[in-house]
Write an enzyme that holds these catalytic residues in place. Structure first.
Site, short mmCIF file in Angstrom:
data_model
loop_
_atom_site.label_atom_id
_atom_site.label_comp_id
_atom_site.label_asym_id
_atom_site.label_seq_id
_atom_site.Cartn_x
_atom_site.Cartn_y
_atom_site.Cartn_z
N SER A 281 0.84 -1.19 0.00
CA SER A 281 0.00 0.00 0.00
C SER A 281 0.88 1.26 0.00
O SER A 281 1.73 1.41 -0.87
CB SER A 281 -0.97 -0.04 1.19
OG SER A 281 -1.97 0.94 1.07
N ASP B 246 -8.40 -5.51 -6.16
CA ASP B 246 -8.05 -4.42 -5.25
C ASP B 246 -8.90 -3.20 -5.58
O ASP B 246 -8.69 -2.53 -6.59
CB ASP B 246 -6.56 -4.09 -5.40
CG ASP B 246 -6.05 -3.16 -4.31
OD1 ASP B 246 -6.87 -2.45 -3.68
OD2 ASP B 246 -4.83 -3.13 -4.08
N HIS C 179 -6.85 -5.68 -1.57
CA HIS C 179 -5.76 -4.80 -1.15
C HIS C 179 -4.99 -5.48 -0.02
O HIS C 179 -5.23 -5.24 1.17
CB HIS C 179 -6.34 -3.47 -0.69
CG HIS C 179 -5.33 -2.38 -0.52
ND1 HIS C 179 -4.55 -1.93 -1.55
CD2 HIS C 179 -4.97 -1.65 0.57
CE1 HIS C 179 -3.76 -0.96 -1.12
NE2 HIS C 179 -3.99 -0.79 0.17
#
Length: 567
Positions: free
Chosen positions: A193, A303, A334
């Site tokens: 991320s 995602d 994610h």
């Protein structure tokens, strides 16, 4: 290693690669490391490893206090580094190390608990690497102001690469100098991320010593993270850069940087969602020609946070600039797929071994892409993407159907729909053989053989609008026996930004325009017996911020089409 990185692509196909005589020989694997079958082995005790915190001076004063910011870094290294062992380093930089456990529980962000809570240290330290966890400016123990992807992020993370290479200074908490005499100067960066975004940002600088990066579920352009071609994604339309900077900041930064954080919210320009200088400063693809590191991209095809647009557009730049690269696409969201995938961890380990220790383990001769399918199986491909652009034109209703996908343009025809801003995605895609007032659906014939979509799809629409503003949202859908099995990919466009992301051009009601919607890149197999469908709507309130001005849209069939990368 720099010389080798430039010729890696050739090395795959050439029998011999000649290295200039002036180049120094590749360093030997440090004594004490054990290599078996082309991979370093876990022979160092994690329990006995050395842990320390250093404070690296970064060449910036982001909080304006008259002194350069000190960036805190926690590191863990094999015990032997205290007695002469020199090792390479894996850097994990993040703004989240100081976020409280309560805030983590309330957030849907990927935020690890403070320090050494991933698999990175467990895996790499026993194999003879240092793991360095860098606290971004304005967060945890680091000085400065958080800037949500701004240049300061890059500078603070790059400072760790420079310190490990002997080009930056650092101190311990008591003020005594901290020198990384144990470091070979070779570094890799990895993270998930935001922490996977920082490696992309640092690699763009071409900094010496950064040999490879492994960005997982990462951002390559903050604009593409928050916006869909002129429209804010849902949840990103209310001063998002400001709120994230405040979320990760330590108490000192919250006090010192209040006005700076307000500027982040102002400069993001939520009112228009257009591209501007603020977002340009947070685009890490514009200097891809400067990337000297290899790149191992990892991303989830489902995602919905960091959408695969960030992967695909960065990958295109890596191809254009001949950057050595590898891809791992999984079918999750994610997340870090290697938290539970030991094969994936070992692949990352061999990648680091090759690029940081010059261990000739053949990884660059292996297939470039690994795709994990919805059924859990994996397929490898020599290169990615693999699709060939295929034009499927919008056609009028067939018997009982709302619309068809044709291999040649329809001779004439127009179809219309009216925006339904309360419509959810499932009703948008169900009952494809039935016309619904808030959407258009176009179906291809039933497949007699599998079709693989691999790459970036586009939908080109010639249309008129009853209002001066409307979004257009397109979805490619896998249908089985008349039911939607999966929305394979989505994309959207603010039609006011059809000509430019920086300068809007309002529509004149009744005037015909052509706009192209770019969808998120994917790799998906439509099996025999299924159908490929394209669904077109205006607002999609589960995906985008709602445009309250949208009204009716009429689509001209002869010049409207889907361009799908099929094989």
């Amino acid at each position: 290693m720099r010389i080798r990185s430039a010729v890696t692509a050739l090395a795959v196909t050439a029998a011999v690669v000649l290295v200039p005589a002036s180049a120094s020989a590749a360093p030997a694997v440090p004594a004490g490391l054990v290599v078996k079958n082309g991979a370093t082995q876990p022979v160092f005790s994690l329990a006995a490893a050395i842990q320390e915190t250093v404070y690296i001076t970064a060449p910036m004063d982001s909080n304006g206090d008259g002194a350069n910011d000190r960036i805190a870094a926690r590191l863990i290294r094999p015990e032997g580094t205290a007695t002469g062992l020199q090792v390479a380093s894996v850097i994990h930089a993040s703004p989240y190390f100081g976020v409280s456990s309560l805030a983590r529980e309330k957030s849907d962000l990927i935020v690890p608990a403070p320090h050494f809570n991933t698999w990175f240290d467990d895996y790499f330290v026993p194999r003879g690497y240092a793991v360095v966890e860098v606290e971004m400016q304005g967060t945890a123990e680091s000085e400065g102001c958080a800037t949500t992807g701004g240049p300061e992020d890059t500078i603070s993370a790059k400072a760790a690469v420079d310190w490990l290479g002997g080009r930056a200074t650092a101190v311990y908490a008591d003020g005594t100098p901290a020198v990384a005499t144990w470091s070979t100067g070779s570094t890799g960066m990895i993270g998930v991320s935001y922490a996977g975004t920082l490696p992309i940002a640092v690699a763009e600088t071409g900094v010496e010593g950064l040999e490879t990066i492994v960005p997982i579920a990462s951002i390559s352009s903050w604009y593409d993270y928050a916006r869909a071609s002129g429209i804010s994604y849902g949840g990103f339309g209310s001063r998002y850069p400001q709120s994230l900077a405040q979320y990760v900041s330590n108490s000192t930064a919250l006090s010192q940087c209040a006005s700076r954080y307000t500027q982040l919210g102002d400069q993001a320009d939520d009112a228009t969602a257009d591209f501007n200088a603020f977002w340009q400063a947070r685009d890490y693809r514009d200097q891809a020609s400067q990337v000297g590191a290899s790149v191992f991209m990892v991303h989830g095809q489902q995602d919905k946070n960091t959408k695969t647009t960030n992967l695909g557009r960065y990958w295109d730049q890596l191809i254009a600039n001949g950057v050595p690269r590898k891809l791992w696409l999984h079918d999750g969201g994610h997340s870090d797929p290697f938290g539970s995938d030991l094969v994936g961890r070992d692949t990352v380990g061999r990648w680091m071994d090759y690029w940081l220790y010059d261990i000739d383990n053949g990884i660059m001769s292996e297939p470039q892409a690994t795709i994990k399918r919805p059924d859990g199986t994996s397929t490898t491909y020599a290169t990615w993407p693999s699709g060939t652009e295929t034009n499927l034109y919008f056609g009028g209703p067939a018997t009982g159907a709302a619309g068809t996908l044709l291999t040649s343009p329809a001779p004439s025809g127009t179809q219309s729909f009216t925006d339904d801003r309360g419509q959810l995605e499932y009703p948008m895609t169900t009952a494809p053989d039935t016309a619904k007032p808030g959407r258009l659906v176009y179906l291809a014939p039933v497949l007699t053989a599998p079709k693989r979509l691999s790459g970036t799809a586009r939908v080109q629409v010639t249309f008129t609008s009853t209002t001066s503003s409307t979004p257009l949202t397109a979805m490619v859908v896998h249908y089985t026996d008349g039911f939607p099995t999966r929305v394979v990919t989505r994309g959207a466009l603010d039609t006011k930004n059809r000509l430019s992301l920086t300068t809007p051009s309002p529509l004149t009601p009744g005037t015909q325009y052509t706009a192209t919607i770019t969808l998120e890149p994917k790799d998906y197999i439509f099996p025999t017996g299924s159908r490929v469908g394209v669904v077109l709507v205006a607002n999609h309130n589960e995906y985008l911020t709602t445009d309250m001005s949208a009204g009716g849209v009429a689509v001209s069939l002869p010049t409207s089409r889907a361009v799908l990368p099929l094989t």
